[in-house]
Design a protein around this motif. Sequence first.
Motif, short mmCIF file in Angstrom:
data_model
loop_
_atom_site.label_atom_id
_atom_site.label_comp_id
_atom_site.label_asym_id
_atom_site.label_seq_id
_atom_site.Cartn_x
_atom_site.Cartn_y
_atom_site.Cartn_z
N GLN A 147 6.26 -0.03 -2.73
CA GLN A 147 5.45 1.24 -2.11
C GLN A 147 4.43 0.67 -4.08
O GLN A 147 2.68 0.48 -4.35
N CYS A 148 5.21 0.03 -4.43
CA CYS A 148 4.32 -0.46 -6.15
C CYS A 148 2.73 -1.53 -5.51
O CYS A 148 2.60 -1.57 -6.22
N GLU A 149 3.78 -2.92 -4.83
CA GLU A 149 2.53 -3.23 -4.33
C GLU A 149 1.77 -2.92 -3.73
O GLU A 149 0.29 -3.46 -3.94
N LEU A 150 1.98 -1.88 -2.62
CA LEU A 150 0.63 -1.58 -2.50
C LEU A 150 -0.39 -0.49 -3.45
O LEU A 150 -0.93 -0.92 -3.60
N ASN A 151 0.90 0.29 -4.47
CA ASN A 151 -0.40 0.79 -5.50
C ASN A 151 -1.33 -0.03 -5.76
O ASN A 151 -2.44 0.44 -6.07
N MET A 192 -13.55 -8.46 -2.31
CA MET A 192 -12.83 -6.66 -0.89
C MET A 192 -12.05 -7.28 0.35
O MET A 192 -11.01 -6.64 0.74
N ALA A 193 -12.35 -7.98 1.24
CA ALA A 193 -12.02 -8.63 2.54
C ALA A 193 -10.50 -9.08 1.74
O ALA A 193 -9.38 -9.10 3.22
N HIS A 194 -10.25 -9.71 0.92
CA HIS A 194 -8.94 -10.97 0.68
C HIS A 194 -8.08 -9.33 0.73
O HIS A 194 -7.01 -8.92 0.41
N CYS A 195 -8.49 -8.27 -0.69
CA CYS A 195 -7.69 -6.76 -0.84
C CYS A 195 -7.23 -6.11 -0.02
O CYS A 195 -6.30 -6.33 0.31
N ARG A 196 -7.65 -5.86 1.31
CA ARG A 196 -8.30 -5.46 2.52
C ARG A 196 -7.16 -5.96 3.34
O ARG A 196 -6.07 -5.57 4.17
N ALA A 197 -6.89 -7.06 3.54
CA ALA A 197 -5.97 -7.91 4.25
C ALA A 197 -5.42 -8.09 3.39
O ALA A 197 -3.73 -7.80 4.14
N ALA A 206 -1.14 -6.21 5.35
CA ALA A 206 -0.10 -6.87 5.49
C ALA A 206 0.93 -6.43 5.10
O ALA A 206 2.45 -6.63 5.40
N ALA A 207 0.91 -5.96 3.73
CA ALA A 207 1.68 -5.40 2.89
C ALA A 207 1.78 -4.18 3.46
O ALA A 207 3.88 -3.73 3.39
N SER A 255 6.15 -3.38 4.69
CA SER A 255 6.32 -2.19 4.29
C SER A 255 7.34 -1.09 5.75
O SER A 255 8.26 -0.76 5.85
N HIS A 256 6.46 -1.35 6.78
CA HIS A 256 7.21 -0.84 7.92
C HIS A 256 8.13 -1.39 8.77
O HIS A 256 9.15 -0.93 9.53
N GLN A 257 8.24 -2.44 8.89
CA GLN A 257 9.26 -3.41 9.35
C GLN A 257 10.36 -3.80 8.23
O GLN A 257 11.30 -3.71 8.26
N GLN A 258 10.06 -3.52 6.86
CA GLN A 258 11.63 -3.09 6.39
C GLN A 258 11.90 -1.93 6.27
O GLN A 258 13.09 -2.28 6.60
#
Length: 336
Positions: free
Chosen positions: A17-21, A278-283, A287-288, A292-295
Motif C-alpha cells: 500500500q505504501c508503494e501504491l501511495n 505520466m504514462a510510466h506512472c499510470r502503468a 501493475a502495483a 496487490s490483488h494477486q497478493q
Amino acid sequence: MIANSSTTIRFLLASRQCELNSLCYLLQRGELVGKISQLVHMLQRERGTSNMFLCAAEGQFADELSQRARDVAGAQAPLLAQLDTLESQIAASPQASRLFSHVASVIYALSLLPALRQQIRQRKLPLPQAMSFFNDIIRHLLSLVFELTDTAAEPDISRALIAMFSFMQGKEFAGQERAIAAAAFAAGQFSEETRQKLLDLIERQERCFATFADFADEPHRLRWQQMQTDSQFERLRRIACTGREGFAADSGLRWFALATQRIDAMKIEEDALAQTLMAHCRARIAAAEQASHQQQADIESLMPQPEEEESRYSVFIDNHGWLESGGVRPQLGRSL
C-alpha cells in the motif's frame, strides 16, 4: 507461528500500500511539474520581450509586453492553486521540509513580478538587472521541479524524470541565449562579454541535451535530432558568437522570431516528455494494484489451513521475491 505469520503478512500488505501511495503521489507531482513547465515557458517569453522592450525605441514592444504579462498570469494561477493544496497532502512526508522551503521561495519570487514589470515599463531598471530577476524566478521554479522529482525508485520513472529535468534545464539556457542575443542585436553590437556569455550558454545547452539523450527513449531522441536543422537560426547564432558587424537592421526581430520558434518546439517536446512520465506512472500504478490483488488472493488461500502455514508461507515469500537481492526490492536494486 500463526500470529507471527499474520503479522508478517500484514506488514507485507502495508508495504504494498505504501508503494501504491508513493506512485500516486509521484503522479500528482508530475501534474504539478507540468504546471511549473507552462509557467516557466511563459516567463521565458516575458523575459525575452522585456529585453527587446528595454533595447528598442520608445513605444516599441509595449503591447507585446502587456500580452506576455497576461500569459504569465494565466499560467501562474493554476500552479498557485495546486501549491495551496500541497501542505495538506504531504505535510507528514520526510521530504516536506525541503519541498516547502522551495515552494516558499517560488511564491516570494513570483510576488516580486508586479514591481519588476512596473520598473521595466518605466525604463528604470537596467537590462542586466531585469534579466537577472527573471533568471532568479525561473531558477527557483526549476529547483522546485528538481525537489519534486528527486525520489523515484522505479528505473523507467527515474530515467523519464532525469530526461525531462535535463531538457527543461537546457530549454532555460536556450531562453537565456535568446534574450541576451536579442538585446545585443537590438543594440547593434556584440561585446566580448556578451559573446562569451552566449558561448557559455550554448555549451551548457549541449551538456543538458546530451544528458537528456542518454536517458530519453528512442522516439524522444529522434524528435530532438530532427528539431536541430534550422540553418537560418544557426547563421544568426554564428554572427552573434563571432561578433561580426554589418548585420541587417531587422536581425534582432528575425533572431527573436527564430529563437522563439525553436523554444516553442522545445516546449512541445517538453510536454511530450511529461506525458511519457505520466504514462510510466499510470502503468506502474496499474501493475502495483494488480500485484496487490494477486497478493491478497494468495494470502487468503493460505489462511484456512494454519497447520500448513509455515511451509506454504515460505513458498509465498520465495515466489513473490520479497527477500531477493539481500532484502532490497529488485526495482530499487536496479535503480540504484
